[in-house]
Design a protein around this motif. Structure first.
Motif, mmCIF file in Angstrom:
data_model
loop_
_atom_site.group_PDB
_atom_site.id
_atom_site.type_symbol
_atom_site.label_atom_id
_atom_site.label_comp_id
_atom_site.label_asym_id
_atom_site.label_seq_id
_atom_site.Cartn_x
_atom_site.Cartn_y
_atom_site.Cartn_z
ATOM 1 N N GLN A 1 80.250 110.049 53.613
ATOM 2 C CA GLN A 1 80.954 108.772 53.502
ATOM 3 C C GLN A 1 82.402 108.912 53.046
ATOM 4 O OE1 GLN A 1 77.940 109.522 52.362
ATOM 5 N NE2 GLN A 1 76.481 107.848 52.650
ATOM 6 N N LEU A 2 82.692 109.890 52.190
ATOM 7 C CA LEU A 2 84.037 110.022 51.640
ATOM 8 C C LEU A 2 84.817 111.177 52.246
ATOM 9 C CD1 LEU A 2 83.231 109.279 47.887
ATOM 10 C CD2 LEU A 2 84.139 107.717 49.607
ATOM 11 N N GLY A 3 84.194 111.964 53.116
ATOM 12 C CA GLY A 3 84.907 113.035 53.801
ATOM 13 C C GLY A 3 85.090 114.291 52.983
ATOM 14 N N VAL A 4 84.131 114.591 52.102
ATOM 15 C CA VAL A 4 84.223 115.826 51.316
ATOM 16 C C VAL A 4 84.026 117.047 52.211
ATOM 17 C CG1 VAL A 4 83.226 117.136 49.399
ATOM 18 C CG2 VAL A 4 83.470 114.649 49.219
ATOM 19 N N LYS A 5 83.068 116.979 53.124
ATOM 20 C CA LYS A 5 82.801 118.087 54.045
ATOM 21 C C LYS A 5 83.558 117.866 55.357
ATOM 22 C CE LYS A 5 79.746 120.494 51.663
ATOM 23 N NZ LYS A 5 79.991 121.900 51.280
ATOM 24 N N PRO A 6 84.219 118.893 55.874
ATOM 25 C CA PRO A 6 84.990 118.733 57.117
ATOM 26 C C PRO A 6 84.113 118.868 58.361
ATOM 27 C CG PRO A 6 85.305 120.934 56.240
ATOM 28 C CD PRO A 6 84.437 120.207 55.251
ATOM 29 N N PHE A 7 84.548 118.246 59.442
ATOM 30 C CA PHE A 7 83.871 118.359 60.733
ATOM 31 C C PHE A 7 84.918 118.149 61.820
ATOM 32 C CE2 PHE A 7 81.534 117.214 64.469
ATOM 33 C CZ PHE A 7 80.276 117.802 64.357
ATOM 34 N N PHE A 8 85.131 119.184 62.644
ATOM 35 C CA PHE A 8 86.107 119.136 63.721
ATOM 36 C C PHE A 8 85.389 119.288 65.060
ATOM 37 C CE2 PHE A 8 88.255 120.774 59.982
ATOM 38 C CZ PHE A 8 89.404 119.994 59.933
ATOM 39 N N HIS B 1 81.418 108.477 59.639
ATOM 40 C CA HIS B 1 81.266 108.295 61.078
ATOM 41 C C HIS B 1 80.236 109.275 61.648
ATOM 42 C CE1 HIS B 1 84.849 105.791 60.881
ATOM 43 N NE2 HIS B 1 84.715 105.505 62.165
ATOM 44 N N THR B 2 79.674 108.896 62.759
ATOM 45 C CA THR B 2 78.772 109.760 63.500
ATOM 46 C C THR B 2 79.347 110.042 64.880
ATOM 47 O OG1 THR B 2 77.508 107.914 64.428
ATOM 48 C CG2 THR B 2 76.755 108.803 62.311
ATOM 49 N N LEU B 3 78.922 111.144 65.430
ATOM 50 C CA LEU B 3 79.256 111.507 66.807
ATOM 51 C C LEU B 3 77.949 111.679 67.555
ATOM 52 C CD1 LEU B 3 81.809 114.168 68.048
ATOM 53 C CD2 LEU B 3 79.432 114.248 68.834
ATOM 54 N N GLY B 4 77.835 111.057 68.705
ATOM 55 C CA GLY B 4 76.594 111.154 69.473
ATOM 56 C C GLY B 4 76.836 111.363 70.947
ATOM 57 N N TRP B 5 75.887 112.015 71.590
ATOM 58 C CA TRP B 5 75.927 112.199 73.040
ATOM 59 C C TRP B 5 74.509 112.198 73.578
ATOM 60 C CZ3 TRP B 5 73.646 115.883 76.177
ATOM 61 C CH2 TRP B 5 74.025 115.845 77.527
ATOM 62 N N GLN B 6 74.316 111.508 74.669
ATOM 63 C CA GLN B 6 73.055 111.515 75.402
ATOM 64 C C GLN B 6 73.355 111.835 76.857
ATOM 65 O OE1 GLN B 6 71.406 107.638 74.626
ATOM 66 N NE2 GLN B 6 70.360 108.336 72.771
ATOM 67 N N SER C 1 80.985 106.459 66.018
ATOM 68 C CA SER C 1 80.594 105.184 65.403
ATOM 69 C C SER C 1 80.691 105.272 63.887
ATOM 70 C CB SER C 1 79.152 104.811 65.783
ATOM 71 O OG SER C 1 78.989 104.776 67.181
ATOM 72 N N ARG C 2 81.127 104.192 63.271
ATOM 73 C CA ARG C 2 81.116 104.096 61.807
ATOM 74 C C ARG C 2 79.741 103.643 61.343
ATOM 75 N NH1 ARG C 2 84.119 103.405 57.169
ATOM 76 N NH2 ARG C 2 86.115 103.847 58.208
#
Length: 603
Positions: free
Chosen positions: A128-135, A194-199, A207-208
């Protein structure tokens, strides 16, 4: 303990590139020195670098995989909701939550996390606060993700094109103000919450899943209830971040970090493990008068913990950058960055993998100068008078009433400080004067009685700060944890009356009554006695010629006079401009054209 994650998904169904996946995972070796694992099947490949005893992934059997850089809060409560009893790693708990709630699982998770799950579709989430990075990036039909921006740059077809808005934000504000951009146009960061999704046969979607709450105020009948509730939540926030091994605390002599240290000491003493806690304190001995050594020693003696002093006078601005060889992933607005890196190195050399900080304490207990106006607007004249009267009786002075703040808000003022040294075409193309005016002005209040805290927690500065502690920058497998950014604690602090509890951190001071020495507990907020002026590292003076690309962003007719100089005062406005120009020039010269090499060492 967590490490790092990486993955590849070919959206067209083509087999994933095993060699590329192995490169991505090897690039994360410094994050998890306890081994790497990877798995491929058809178009997808996942991998992780492991640190400590906890697994960074779980290949539960086709088609259900997870890789996670995660440290969960409230594990017992989550396990109870999931009705699982066997000890599970954080990755396994997240996977269980996904089995139970699907893509809604992120709303049930607390802590610091970035993860990816594959079950025939892809689902990723960031805390929620962005402590862990994701690129992540998409190259043709290949979607790649990683804990590190530099790892993604290993893809041979990835463009090095620079994102102009990211550069503009660095020059204006010191960090990106748009949470999904990076300095490389082809690489994006997943924003916090946020989430990232793919189907199959559908586009990638972002999405938030969470918003910072605006709750009804908490009014307890008993004064002691506020203190008891805070101590319960603070104990949980610190306790969930202690881990199982040695723990270091970045401790000054102020209230925030000493409170974290005192609470950690209390909790570890209950377990009979108090000896695994020690402190690191950064002090000045010559450049400025500095009393932090005295106050930190006073707290350390009371807590019976060892303290290691790091002498800041010894560091030059930009020291060590000449040995990074392009490893700073983004332009860095911290010329004394090596102090933090050396602290992590010393902790790792002593066997530590966890560093606690007091970051966020000042924001958590920031004064809310409009609280009296809030009470009046709510029709609570009696409550407003009672609150102000009680504070006056106890402290002999009025609390902040917000009158000057209210009057100032009636006067529309143009924000000052827009730099005059930006390239005019660059500034016009992005309307940087308009962006400066918009982002330098306070947005409308969202929270009715804690607007400053609510606004501060949404500041892009925090995710940027968290990422600067990440092993992507330090190359040291030490995880930095921030108890004041525990969501359970923040939701409580967003709901309490700021008068009296947030005036001079009264709630924190009363809660630490039996844990800290009285002198430390009553010590007022104390800024540095003077501005430390550090000399530039010798390499800066010999290698400060601007690269040609710098002229795309700044006016080269005046940049040479800004870059010249021999000292760095971090708070001086002119030198702040200079340090950002030096940092951007360095990044353009060394990071942009380089290809990251996973085995290259840090300074």
């Amino acid at each position: 303990m967590s490490g790092g994650i990486a993955g590849i998904l070919n959206l067209d169904g083509a087999p994933a590139d095993r060699r590329l996946l192995e490169q991505l995972v090897r690039a994360l070796a410094h994050r998890g020195p306890d081994g790497q694992q990877s798995r491929l099947t058809g178009p997808v490949g996942f991998g992780f670098s492991q640190s400590g005893q906890s697994s960074g992934g779980c290949f539960a059997g086709a088609p259900l995989w997870i890789v996670a850089d995660a440290r969960l809060d409230g594990r017992a409560e989550l396990a109870e909701k999931l009705a699982v009893k066997a000890p599970l790693s954080d990755a396994e708990l997240i996977l269980s939550a996904y089995r139970r709630w699907g893509e809604g699982c992120a709303t049930h998770l607390l802590g610091d996390f970035a993860f990816a799950i594959w079950d025939g579709s892809l689902f990723c989430a960031r805390d929620q606060l962005g402590v862990k990075p994701f690129f992540y990036t998409q190259v043709g039909q290949s979607l790649l993700f990683s804990s590190e921006l530099a790892a993604l740059r290993l893809h041979p077809a990835l463009s090095n094109r620079i994102d102009e808005l990211a550069v503009a934000d660095f020059l204006l504000f010191g960090c990106p103000q748009q949470l999904d951009i990076t300095p490389f146009a082809a690489i994006r960061r997943l924003p916090p919450a946020h989430t990232l999704g793919w189907q199959p046969r559908q586009p990638v979607r972002i999405s938030r899943y969470w918003e910072l709450p605006v709750a009804e105020p908490i009014f307890y009948r008993r004064r002691g209830d506020y203190i008891e509730h805070f101590r319960e939540l603070f104990d949980r926030a610190v306790g969930d971040r202690l881990g199982d091994g040695p723990v270091a605390i970045s401790m000054s002599g102020g209230m925030d970090s000493t409170s974290v240290a005192a609470t950690a000491r209390t909790l570890l003493s209950r377990q009979g493990n108090a000896s695994r806690l020690w402190a690191h304190t950064c002090v000045y001995d010559r450049l400025i008068p500095d009393s932090e050594r005295h106050w930190a020693a006073l707290a350390a003696r009371h807590l019976e913990i060892a303290v290691h002093y790091q002498i800041a006078d010894r560091y030059c601005a930009f020291e060590g950058w000449d040995r990074l060889e392009g490893y700073l992933p983004e332009p860095c607005d911290h010329p004394l960055w090596l102090i933090d890196a050396d602290q992590c190195r010393q902790i790792a050399a002593s066997g530590g993998r966890v560093l606690l900080t007091g970051q966020g304490g000042d924001s958590a207990f920031c004064a809310e100068n409009t609280y009296g106006l809030y009470l009046l607007r709510q029709g609570g004249i009696r409550r407003a008078a009672g609150t102000i009267g009680s504070y006056l009786v106890e402290h002999g002075r009025l609390p902040p009433l917000g009158i000057r703040t209210f009057l100032k808000s009636l006067r529309r003022q143009e924000p000052a400080g827009y730099p005059d040294w930006l390239n005019r075409d660059f500034a016009a193309r992005l309307d940087l004067p308009g962006r400066w005016r918009q982002l330098s002005s306070n947005p409308p209040a969202v929270h009715p009685f804690r607007p400053r805290l609510h606004r501060m927690l949404r500041d892009p500065f925090w995710p940027s700060l968290f990422e600067s502690y990440d092993p992507a920058w330090t190359h040291i497998p030490v995880e930095v944890r921030h108890p004041f950014f525990d969501l359970r604690l923040l939701e409580f602090l967003l709901a309490i009356p700021p008068v009296p509890w947030c005036v001079h951190k009264q709630l924190l001071r009363e809660a630490m009554g039996d844990r800290l020495p009285e002198a430390v507990r009553q010590r007022p907020k104390t800024p540095l006695a003077a501005r430390p002026v550090h000399p530039y590292a010798p390499w800066v003076l010999g290698d400060a010629l601007p690269v040609a690309r710098l002229g795309e962003y700044v006016d080269m007719t005046i940049v040479s006079t800004l870059i010249q100089g021999t000292t760095c005062d971090e708070l001086n406005d002119t030198i702040q401009k200079r340090r950002r120009l030096i940092a951007l020039n360095y990044w353009l010269k060394y990071t942009v054209p380089s290809v990251p090499i996973p085995t290259r060492s840090r300074p």
